[in-house]
Every structure is written in C-alpha cells, then in structure tokens.
Design a protein around this motif. Sequence first.
Motif, mmCIF file in Angstrom:
data_model
loop_
_atom_site.group_PDB
_atom_site.id
_atom_site.type_symbol
_atom_site.label_atom_id
_atom_site.label_comp_id
_atom_site.label_asym_id
_atom_site.label_seq_id
_atom_site.Cartn_x
_atom_site.Cartn_y
_atom_site.Cartn_z
ATOM 1 N N GLY A 155 -81.741 -30.396 18.288
ATOM 2 C CA GLY A 155 -80.910 -31.474 18.812
ATOM 3 C C GLY A 155 -81.712 -32.452 19.650
ATOM 4 N N LEU A 156 -82.615 -31.940 20.490
ATOM 5 C CA LEU A 156 -83.470 -32.814 21.293
ATOM 6 C C LEU A 156 -84.389 -33.647 20.409
ATOM 7 C CD1 LEU A 156 -84.444 -30.480 24.302
ATOM 8 C CD2 LEU A 156 -82.903 -32.448 24.336
ATOM 9 N N MET A 157 -84.844 -33.055 19.324
ATOM 10 C CA MET A 157 -85.706 -33.809 18.407
ATOM 11 C C MET A 157 -84.940 -34.992 17.811
ATOM 12 S SD MET A 157 -87.670 -32.516 14.966
ATOM 13 C CE MET A 157 -86.118 -32.298 14.063
ATOM 14 N N TRP A 158 -83.707 -34.763 17.367
ATOM 15 C CA TRP A 158 -82.924 -35.857 16.799
ATOM 16 C C TRP A 158 -82.513 -36.863 17.867
ATOM 17 C CZ3 TRP A 158 -82.406 -37.402 11.956
ATOM 18 C CH2 TRP A 158 -82.781 -36.516 10.947
ATOM 19 N N ALA A 159 -82.287 -36.382 19.082
ATOM 20 C CA ALA A 159 -82.027 -37.317 20.178
ATOM 21 C C ALA A 159 -83.253 -38.191 20.412
ATOM 22 C CB ALA A 159 -81.668 -36.557 21.444
ATOM 23 N N GLY A 160 -84.439 -37.606 20.252
ATOM 24 C CA GLY A 160 -85.677 -38.376 20.371
ATOM 25 C C GLY A 160 -85.782 -39.454 19.312
ATOM 26 N N PHE A 161 -85.368 -39.127 18.081
ATOM 27 C CA PHE A 161 -85.363 -40.140 17.020
ATOM 28 C C PHE A 161 -84.400 -41.275 17.366
ATOM 29 C CE2 PHE A 161 -86.512 -36.590 13.834
ATOM 30 C CZ PHE A 161 -87.862 -36.773 14.092
ATOM 31 N N ALA A 162 -83.230 -40.909 17.911
ATOM 32 C CA ALA A 162 -82.265 -41.940 18.321
ATOM 33 C C ALA A 162 -82.854 -42.804 19.427
ATOM 34 C CB ALA A 162 -80.967 -41.281 18.786
ATOM 35 N N LEU A 163 -83.579 -42.170 20.356
ATOM 36 C CA LEU A 163 -84.227 -42.918 21.436
ATOM 37 C C LEU A 163 -85.218 -43.928 20.878
ATOM 38 C CD1 LEU A 163 -85.141 -43.500 24.339
ATOM 39 C CD2 LEU A 163 -86.594 -41.467 24.221
ATOM 40 N N LEU A 164 -86.018 -43.509 19.905
ATOM 41 C CA LEU A 164 -86.988 -44.432 19.301
ATOM 42 C C LEU A 164 -86.276 -45.614 18.650
ATOM 43 C CD1 LEU A 164 -89.519 -41.905 17.682
ATOM 44 C CD2 LEU A 164 -89.824 -43.284 19.749
ATOM 45 N N GLY A 165 -85.123 -45.338 18.022
ATOM 46 C CA GLY A 165 -84.361 -46.421 17.414
ATOM 47 C C GLY A 165 -83.871 -47.421 18.450
ATOM 48 N N VAL A 166 -83.384 -46.903 19.601
ATOM 49 C CA VAL A 166 -82.914 -47.790 20.666
ATOM 50 C C VAL A 166 -84.074 -48.602 21.228
ATOM 51 C CG1 VAL A 166 -81.882 -47.887 22.959
ATOM 52 C CG2 VAL A 166 -80.961 -46.314 21.258
ATOM 53 N N LEU A 167 -85.219 -47.955 21.450
ATOM 54 C CA LEU A 167 -86.386 -48.674 21.968
ATOM 55 C C LEU A 167 -86.851 -49.759 21.009
ATOM 56 C CD1 LEU A 167 -88.463 -45.697 23.481
ATOM 57 C CD2 LEU A 167 -87.099 -47.393 24.710
ATOM 58 N N ALA A 168 -86.791 -49.469 19.714
ATOM 59 C CA ALA A 168 -87.178 -50.480 18.730
ATOM 60 C C ALA A 168 -86.231 -51.675 18.783
ATOM 61 C CB ALA A 168 -87.173 -49.861 17.324
ATOM 62 N N LEU A 169 -84.936 -51.386 18.922
ATOM 63 C CA LEU A 169 -83.957 -52.474 19.032
ATOM 64 C C LEU A 169 -84.194 -53.292 20.294
ATOM 65 C CD1 LEU A 169 -81.390 -53.832 17.953
ATOM 66 C CD2 LEU A 169 -80.053 -52.136 19.218
ATOM 67 N N MET A 170 -84.511 -52.620 21.403
ATOM 68 C CA MET A 170 -84.801 -53.323 22.647
ATOM 69 C C MET A 170 -86.010 -54.241 22.472
ATOM 70 S SD MET A 170 -84.188 -50.138 25.297
ATOM 71 C CE MET A 170 -84.474 -51.068 26.817
ATOM 72 N N ALA A 171 -87.049 -53.729 21.808
ATOM 73 C CA ALA A 171 -88.269 -54.521 21.614
ATOM 74 C C ALA A 171 -87.994 -55.760 20.773
ATOM 75 C CB ALA A 171 -89.346 -53.650 20.957
ATOM 76 N N VAL A 172 -87.166 -55.605 19.745
ATOM 77 C CA VAL A 172 -86.862 -56.735 18.862
ATOM 78 C C VAL A 172 -86.142 -57.845 19.623
ATOM 79 C CG1 VAL A 172 -85.411 -57.432 16.900
ATOM 80 C CG2 VAL A 172 -86.863 -55.412 16.723
ATOM 81 N N THR A 173 -85.317 -57.473 20.603
ATOM 82 C CA THR A 173 -84.555 -58.487 21.340
ATOM 83 C C THR A 173 -85.356 -59.145 22.460
ATOM 84 O OG1 THR A 173 -83.657 -56.878 22.916
ATOM 85 C CG2 THR A 173 -82.414 -57.239 20.879
ATOM 86 N N LEU A 174 -86.517 -58.574 22.807
ATOM 87 C CA LEU A 174 -87.252 -59.086 23.967
ATOM 88 C C LEU A 174 -88.664 -59.545 23.664
ATOM 89 C CD1 LEU A 174 -87.106 -59.484 27.087
ATOM 90 C CD2 LEU A 174 -88.143 -57.226 27.298
ATOM 91 N N VAL A 175 -89.395 -58.809 22.833
ATOM 92 C CA VAL A 175 -90.829 -59.070 22.661
ATOM 93 C C VAL A 175 -91.119 -60.340 21.868
ATOM 94 C CG1 VAL A 175 -92.983 -58.167 21.726
ATOM 95 C CG2 VAL A 175 -91.410 -56.638 22.942
#
Length: 529
Positions: free
Chosen positions: A280-300
């Motif tokens: 479960g933590l591993m899949w939560a980590g994948f979800a975290l990476l997805g959120v971080l990628a979305l954050m980067a797309v909106t800011l970088v």
Amino acid sequence: MAADARETSAPRRNFFTRFLDGVEWLGNLLPHPVTLFALLAVGIVLLSGLLGAIGLAVEDPRPVGTSGRADDGMIRAVSLLSGDGIRRIFTGLTTNFTNFAPLGVVLVAMLGVGVAERSGLLSSAVRALVLGVPKHVVTVAIVFAGIVSNTASEVGYVVLIPLAGAIFYALGRHPLAGMAAAFAGVSGGYSANLLIGTIDPLLAGITQEAARLIDPEYVVLATANWYFMVASTFLITLVGSLVSIFIVEPKLGKFDAGKADPDILDDRMMEPLSDKERKGLMWAGFALLGVLALMAVTLVPEWGILRNPDTGDRINAPFFRGFVVWILIFFVATGFAYGRVVGTMKNDRDVINAMAAALSSLGLYIVLVFFAAQFVAFFGWTNLGAITAVTGANFLQDTGMTGPALFILFILMCCFVNLMLGSASAQWAVTAPIFVPMLMLIGYSPEVIQAAYRIGDSTTNIITPMMSYFGLILAWATRYKSDLGVGTLIAMMLPYTIFFIITWSSFFFLWTFGFDLPVGPGSPTYYSP
C-alpha cells in the motif's frame, strides 16, 4: 502497548521548571479558551469605547496617499460602542467568522488528511518512519521539517504538528512534546528557511516602500535576507531540538493516556508493517509521484498555469497562495491509493465518509474560531494594534541610541508588538515606515533592519493567542490532554521563545556586526545616506 512503555523519567525540578510551572498555573487560572476569547472580544469593545471617548490618537507614519491612511495623518482609536460600531459588529459577526483565514485552510486540508488517516496511510507511514530510529534524531528531524514547511504555506500547521504528536506517541514518548517541537519549528522558526517563501516578497515590498522615503530609487529584493535565513535554519533546528529534549519533554513527564481521546490512541503503532501495508505504501508513493509531476507541470514551465499570470513569477504566484489545494489533492490521492490496496477504501463512499469523520472531529476548533475571529476583527477595527506599534516605535526613537545595541530594543519591541498584532505583514506595514527611515539615517541598511524585525516577529508567535493558528494547535493538543488550558500551552512553548530570542539575536549581532556578513544577496549591513 504496556503502560510502562509510555512512561519517561520523572520530570526534573529546578528553578526554570518551577518558573514554567508558575506560568502554567497562572495561565490556567484563565477560563476555557472559548470563554477567554469571548471575554477578550467584549473587553476590546468596552476598551475601545473608553479610548475613543478620550480621543486617543497617534501620528500615522505611513506616507501620504497610502491606502487606509486618514486625511489628517492620524491613527485614532475607534469606538465600537458608538452607533456605527455596534452596527458594524452586528453586520460583521458572520463574515468575521467565515472570512477568518485559518478556518477555510484547516477545513479544506482536513478533507484530505481525513482520507489519509481513515485509510490507514498515516499510521503505516509513521510506523515506517519511526521504527528503529534514534529518538533524538526524530526530534531534530521534526524541528527541521517544521522550519522548511513554511515554504509550503500552511502545511506545517495543519499536517506536521498533529503528525508529530502521532510520531512521538508511536515511539512511546509524550505526544505533546512532539507537537511542541513541530510548533517551535513551524511558527517560532517562521523567518528561518532554506528557500524563499511567499512572505519574503511581501515583506520586501513593504521595506522597499519605507526605504524610498529616504532614497527614492532604493530596491529591496525578495532574497534580501536569504543568506541569514539559511544559516538561521540550522541554528533554530539546533536550539529547538535541545530545548525539546532537555527542557520541554522532561517537564511534561509521562503521558497519561487516560486524559486523551481514545480514538487517536492506537497501540498497534509499533507493530511491524505487514506485506499488504508495504504494498500500500508503494502505491501511495506512485500516487505521490503523480501529484508531484502535476505540481511541476503547473509551475516549472514558462507556460505553467499556476505561475503569476502578470509577471511569470513562481514564488508570488497562485501555486503557493493556493497551496492548501495541493494538500487536499496530495492526501486524497495517496490515501485512496493506499486504501484500495489494503482494503480500507473501495469507492467514493469510503472517501466521503472519511472526509465527514475528519470534519466532525473539529467541533471544538470551529467553536473556538468563531470567538477568536471576533476578537481579532474587533482588535483590528479599533486600531489598537497599530497604535501600540507606533507607540513602541516612538519609544525607541526617544531613547536616542544609535549604535548596534539599538537593535536589541528593536527586536524586543517587535516581540512585544507581535503578541498583539499577529500578522507579520500588518505589523511591518505599520512599523516599517518608522524604523526603516530612522535606522537608515543613522547608517543601517533596510535589509538588515528587516532581518532584525523578522527575529522579533517569529520568536513570540508560539506564545500569543493572537497568532492565527494558536487556536488550532490548542485544539490538536486537547486530543492528547483533555484538560489542557491556554496556560499549559504557553508554558510549554515559552522555553522555545526565551532561547530563540537569546540565541537568534546573538547570532544576528555576530553575523552582521561581528563578521560583517551580508544578510542576503546584495544586502550590505550599512547604508550611506
């Protein structure tokens, strides 16, 4: 977990401990926090009537044409006992509550945190973090994380502080000691950080306008205090950790689970993670990476939709001003991903139920905020905070001091004013037009003046109910100690304030006047008129 695992050594009794006991005793003579804020709100109304009747006023130091400046250049005490004042109270009571900034932030963030908590993600993440970690390292990490969290706006208040309590409980330590360490980092270390945050351009703009009263071409950058802030991060981490380990935690003694909310006590916190929980933590980590990628797309990228649409700036931008939305997305995404794997969440109903449960736990906080919002609003309407700030500034002017020792009084004055005027920008907007020109004329740069102000502003955040999130911290703390009062919280945080003022001020003098180091890029210590 056995009760003896929750015990620590008996608290050591010395002069300082007895002094804190006295502060706690005096503070707890005060009524319930909700009642206290209600009485303070009524008291402000009555005091404003008296001061308005005698015509209390001070000269407004802000330049002519500044928004909010009266035509006659005076800041006057405004009576709320007048007809206009009473009408304003009745028409503003609801909006004072609904517009109180921390309320919306907390409610939105808790929607996401509730999903992560109900799914079991937070419990598993805490266990994965603390198992086998030396306890002193955890304390240092929490203080440091609190300081750095200021870059991400309110995340430290609404996420890190309650999480720190859970971490300490999982380690068999007093949860309030963990919350105190996090609170010290988040709020006491507000002006220390490794990165530039949203408050930096705001304060720099106020400082620049004040400096231009003397030098019309002067420019103050958002990075004006960056070097000093970075160095201060490690100082505050060290001091905050030492105070936590050697003063606060020993004084708290053993944790009495009988006074805690049973719903937050989980004796499985120290059990090893199961294979399903690791997955479960591993899949939560994948979800975290997805959120971080979305954050980067909106800011970088240059075309990032959450950059400042007018200037393209990444710091003073919707991305950070609306960071609570990212907190919501982060916890919903990672919490649901974890819950789907371990079986605690299957569909949207589970997510909705988790959100509802999280908000239902905030009943006391919402009641407290209603009365705290009235007090803060009434205090602002009466101009008493601004009058206090200007009076303190005039006192410093009257001392006639011109050497670096003047900064001692300046920092202490900022500490005092911050007890009553909790907003950093509001306090600086009133005091900067006095102090910046005054200290520039005797040879000190605006950047150094701003750095000194930020020390005074930060160090007393953790002991004043005027700080916007003080009520939230109090509500979190009562989950572990149901009879906790304002005095207990203030006494718990007072050692941080004392040692932060002493060490941070000393470090400021050593940095600026001892080694003549710049407080930021292009920020000299001295100014030549």
